[in-house]
Design a protein around this motif. Structure first.
Motif: not given
Length: 784
Positions: A259, A323, A325, A329
Motif C-alpha cells: 500500500k 494508498k 484502501n 490516495t
C-alpha cells in the motif's frame, strides 16, 4: 548533403520489416474476454487478479494496430495499467483512486495518437498528452526531454533555441503555467534553459493546453504544462540510471508493502568533471557575446587568463505514495533544482580581475489527498510550496585603483491550498467545482558599489505580496466520440491590485461526419506575476529577467482573450488537424519586452495575434511521418513607440514548418526531422549620431527588419537490448546529431557603441547571437 540524408533515411525506412499488427473490434465486451482475444491474436499472456479487474466492459475498435498501441488505448479507457515483464508476458494492475482532475475517466475518454507513440490527443478536454515512458524517438532527441518534446507540436516555438523558452501561440515563456505535481515552477531549465530541469524518467504524464484550459488553472494567460510524476506502487524494486554527454542521472522506485512506495531521483551535470564536445558546443552557444566569452577586453589584443571556471547543475526529487484502501490516495512530492556558475578572469596588461557568481534554485513541495466516496462524487485536497531563489554577484577591480561590485537578487515564495471536486450527474454529464488560495511574495533587490565614484552607488529594492482567492465551476457534457462540451467560469481576486477578475471559458467539439470533427473554444485569462527585463546587469549578458508582481500602474495585470476554431479529419491512417486562433493580450509594458531603441521603459501596450496551426500525419505500419505548419501574425501597439503604429512583436515568426519521420525495426528506432522558419524581427541601426555629448545609435523603424530564415536538420537513433535472459535488466544506446549540415542561424541581433580597434574613435558594433552548430550526443541507459 541534407537532401542525401533525407533520401537515405526514407530508403532505409521503407526497406525494413514491420511489427505484428491486427484489427480489433469490441462492443461492451468484458475485459477478461478482451484479454483472451489479444492473447490469441498477438501470442502473448496476461497475468492479473480477476477480482481486481472485475466485470468492466470495453468498447474499442481499431484496424491494423500493434499490441503496444492496443494496450495504451485500453489504459486510457479503463482504470488499469500494463507492465511488460518479458517479450511475451504482461502483468495487469488496477489503478485505484484516479484523480477527479485526471484526463482519463473510465469509458468517457478516447485517446488517439497525435504525433508518435506517447504523444496523444485527449478527447476529454482536448489537451495533448505526453507519456515519456511510452514516448517514441523524436528528431535530435535520444531521451524524452519533457520540454523539448513539446516543441514539435504546431503552435509551440522556441525562438531562443532552448528547452524552457516555450512561446505558445504568441505568448512568452513566463506566461505559461508550468506545474510539477502541483508545484508552480518559476525556473524550468538547466544550463540557461538549454536542458529541461524536469527529470523525464520519473514523469508519468504531461498535459499541454494551448487553448481551452480548464477553470481549475489560473494566473497565466498562455499555455499550461501540467506534469505529474509516477503514482503507481510497484510490485518490486525498479529504477534506471544512465548518462549522456552533458549529465548523468539515476532513479529508484521502492515498494513499502502493498500500500505504499517511495521514489527518489537525481541528476547532475558532468562539465566540472570532464568536458565533452556536446558541452563545448552548448557553452559556445550560451556564452557567446557575453562577458564570459569576451573576457571584458578593452582591446582585441588583450591577453585574458581564466582564474576560475566552475559550472554545474543538479536536481533531485523525493516522493512518497500511500494508498491505504481503494478510496484514498496520499501523495507527498519534493523537488529541488540548482544551477551554479563561478567564473573569474584576469587581464594581465592591467592586472584587472573580474568574477561572476550566479546561483539559481527552485525548490518545492506538495501534498495531495484524493478521496473517492463512490462512482458519483470524488474530491481532492492539495497544498504546495514553491521557492525560487536567484542571486548574482559581479566584481571587477584593479588593485589600488578601483573596485566595483554589483549584486542582484530575485526571490519568489508561493504557498497555495486547493479543494477540487467532481460530481457525476449521469453517464454523460459531470459537474466540477473548487476553491484555491495562493500567497505570492516577490522580492527584488539590486545594488551597485563603485570605489571610484561613490556618487554612482545605488540600491533598488522592491517587495510585494499578492494573495489570490479563486473559486471556479465547470460543467462537462461528453458523449463518446460524438459530443464534448465544457463550460466553466473562474473568479480571481488579486489583493495586490484589490480587484476581482472573471474568466468565462467555453469549449465545444462535435463530430459532423464519421471522419470529420469540428472544435472551438473561447477563454478569458488574467495574470498578476510576470517577468520583466532588468537592464543594469546587461554587461553580464545572461539571466537579465526578473519576476515581479503587477502594481496596477507601471506593470498592469495581464489579460488575454482567445478564440479558436478548427477541424480534424481522420481516415485510413491519415490525420489532418487545422485550427485557427485569435488572441488579444493587454497589459504589456516596454520594460517587460526590453526594446533596444527606446528610453521610456514603462510604455504600456498590447498585442494582437492571429494564427493558423496545421498538422498532417500519416502512419504506415512502423513508419510515421508528420508535417506541421504554423502561420502567425503577432503585432504590438504602444502609444509612445513607432508613433503609435502597430509593429511586429519580438517573437513574431510568420512561417514555421517542420517535417519529421520515425521508424521502428525490432530493437532499433530511427528519427529524422527538418525545421525551417522565418527569422524574428529586430530593429536595424544605420549608424551613429553625433551629439554634444556621447554619440547615440540611429535606429530605423522598431522591429522593421528580420533576421535570415532559420533551418536545420536533426537525426537520432536508439538501440534497445537485454542484459539478462529474463529481461530483468535492460539497456539502451542512442546517438543524436543536431544541425547536421552545421547551418549558421542567427537567433538575435542588437547593436552597441564600441571603441575602434584602429584608433580611439567610437564605432557602431553589430552583435549577433548564433544558434547551436553541428552537435553530436550519445546516451547510455540501464533499466531494471
Amino acid at each position: 548533403m541534407k537532401h542525401k540524408l533525407t533520401l537515405l533515411f526514407l530508403l532505409v525506412s521503407f526497406s525494413m520489416l514491420s511489427q505484428e499488427r491486427a484489427s480489433v473490434s469490441y462492443l461492451n465486451i468484458p475485459i477478461a474476454h478482451v484479454f483472451l482475444d489479444l492473447e490469441s491474436k498477438f501470442n502473448v499472456k496476461f497475468s492479473y487478479n480477476s477480482k481486481l479487474i472485475g466485470e468492466q466492459l470495453l468498447t474499442f475498435e481499431a484496424k491494423e494496430i500493434t499490441l503496444e498501441e492496443v494496450l495504451f488505448d485500453i489504459e486510457a479507457l479503463i482504470d488499469i495499467r500494463f507492465k511488460k515483464e518479458t517479450e511475451r508476458y504482461y502483468t495487469v494492475q488496477k489503478i485505484k483512486n484516479r484523480s477527479v482532475t485526471d484526463t482519463q475517466h473510465l469509458e468517457q475518454v478516447i485517446v488517439r495518437e497525435y504525433l508518435t507513440s506517447g504523444i496523444n490527443e485527449n478527447n476529454d478536454d482536448t489537451s495533448i498528452m505526453l507519456s515519456p515512458e511510452k514516448l517514441g524517438i523524436l528528431p535530435g532527441l535520444t531521451e524524452p526531454d519533457v520540454l523539448q518534446s513539446i516543441q514539435l507540436l504546431p503552435g509551440v516555438q522556441s525562438p531562443t533555441e532552448t528547452a524552457s523558452g516555450l512561446f505558445i501561440r504568441g505568448g512568452t515563456p513566463d506566461q505559461n503555467l508550468v506545474l510539477w505535481d502541483g508545484i508552480k515552477m518559476y525556473n524550468s531549465g538547466h544550463f540557461f534553459g538549454t536542458i529541461s530541469a524536469l527529470n523525464p524518467y520519473i514523469t508519468q504524464d504531461i498535459k499541454l493546453y494551448k487553448n481551452g484550459t480548464k477553470a481549475r488553472f489560473g494566473n497565466r494567460i498562455s499555455g499550461v504544462i501540467d506534469i505529474t510524476s509516477d503514482e503507481d506502487i510497484p510490485q518490486k524494486i525498479t529504477g534506471s540510471t544512465g548518462f549522456n554527454m552533458t549529465h548523468t542521472d539515476a532513479n529508484l522506485k521502492l515498494p513499502l508493502g502493498e500500500k505504499a512506495a517511495a521514489m527518489v531521483s537525481a541528476r547532475r551535470s558532468l562539465a566540472d568533471v570532464f568536458e565533452t564536445e556536446t558541452f563545448r558546443n552548448l557553452s559556445n552557444r550560451v556564452f557567446q557575446e557575453t562577458k564570459i566569452s569576451e573576457g571584458n577586453k578593452v582591446t582585441e589584443d588583450d591577453e585574458v587568463t581564466t582564474t576560475k571556471d566552475l559550472f554545474y547543475f543538479n536536481d533531485f526529487t523525493v516522493k512518497a505514495i500511500l494508498k491505504p484502501n481503494e478510496n484514498n490516495t496520499f501523495l507527498v512530492s519534493n523537488l529541488f533544482t540548482k544551477n551554479k556558475l563561478d567564473y573569474g578572469f584576469l587581464i594581465e596588461a592591467y592586472d584587472e580581475a573580474s568574477q561572476d557568481k550566479l546561483d539559481i534554485k527552485n525548490q518545492g513541495s506538495s501534498v495531495k489527498w484524493k478521496h473517492c466516496y463512490n462512482d458519483v462524487f470524488t474530491h481532492e485536497f492539495s497544498a504546495y510550496y514553491s521557492n525560487y531563489d536567484f542571486e548574482y554577484t559581479g566584481i571587477n577591480s584593479i588593485p589600488e585603483e578601483f573596485s566595483n561590485r554589483l549584486n542582484k537578487q530575485n526571490r519568489v515564495e508561493d504557498l497555495g491550498l486547493a479543494f477540487d471536486s467532481n460530481y457525476n450527474l449521469d453517464s454523460a454529464s459531470t459537474l466540477g467545482f473548487g476553491y484555491q488560495f495562493s500567497s505570492n511574495k516577490v522580492n527584488y533587490a539590486l545594488s551597485f558599489e563603485d570605489s571610484e565614484s561613490p556618487e554612482d552607488n545605488y540600491t533598488e529594492f522592491n517587495f510585494k505580496t499578492n494573495n489570490n482567492h479563486a473559486v471556479y465551476g465547470d460543467y462537462k457534457y461528453c458523449v463518446l466520440d460524438k459530443w464534448l462540451l465544457n463550460f466553466g467560469v473562474r473568479a480571481n481576486y488579486f489583493s495586490v491590485v484589490d480587484k476581482l477578475f472573471f474568466e468565462p471559458r467555453f469549449q465545444l467539439e462535435t463530430r459532423l461526419l464519421p471522419n470529420i470533427k469540428f472544435k472551438s473554444s473561447i477563454e478569458n485569462l488574467h495574470q498578476s506575476v510576470s517577468q520583466v527585463i532588468e537592464f543594469n546587469t546587461q554587461e553580464f549578458g545572461l539571466e537579465n529577467q526578473i519576476w515581479v508582481l503587477s502594481d496596477g500602474e507601471d506593470i498592469p495585470v495581464l489579460r488575454s482573450f482567445q478564440v479558436t476554431s478548427g477541424f480534424v479529419f481522420d481516415k485510413s491512417g491519415w490525420y489532418f488537424d487545422v485550427e485557427g486562433y485569435y488572441k488579444d493580450i493587454d497589459g504589456l509594458t516596454s520594460f517587460t519586452l526590453g526594446f533596444d531603441n527606446i528610453d521610456d521603459f514603462f510604455s504600456k501596450g498590447k498585442s494582437k495575434v492571429l494564427g493558423l496551426d496545421v498538422l498532417v500525419k500519416k502512419k504506415i505500419h512502423n513508419y510515421r511521418t508528420w508535417m506541421s505548419y504554423s502561420l502567425m501574425n503577432n503585432d504590438f501597439t504602444f502609444n509612445t513607440i513607432n508613433n503609435g503604429y502597430a509593429f511586429p512583436g519580438n517573437s513574431d515568426i510568420t512561417h514555421h514548418f517542420t517535417w519529421s519521420h520515425t521508424y521502428e525495426w525490432k530493437h532499433l528506432e530511427f528519427s529524422l526531422g527538418w525545421n525551417i522558419r522565418t527569422g524574428i524581427p529586430y530593429t536595424k541601426a544605420n549608424g551613429l549620431i553625433e551629439t554634444s555629448g556621447d554619440p547615440i545609435i540611429d535606429f530605423e523603424e522598431t522591429n522593421g527588419a528580420r533576421l535570415p530564415n532559420y533551418h536545420k536538420l536533426d537525426i537520432s537513433a536508439t538501440y534497445s537490448f537485454n542484459f539478462s535472459k529474463n529481461e530483468r535488466w535492460k539497456g539502451k544506446l542512442g546517438v543524436s546529431f543536431l544541425n547536421v549540415y552545421n547551418q549558421k542561424n542567427v537567433l538575435s541581433r542588437k547593436y552597441e557603441i564600441a571603441q575602434s580597434t584602429e584608433d580611439d574613435s567610437l564605432v557602431l558594433r553589430e552583435i549577433n547571437k548564433n544558434s547551436l552548430g553541428f552537435t553530436p550526443n550519445v546516451v547510455f541507459r540501464i533499466d531494471f
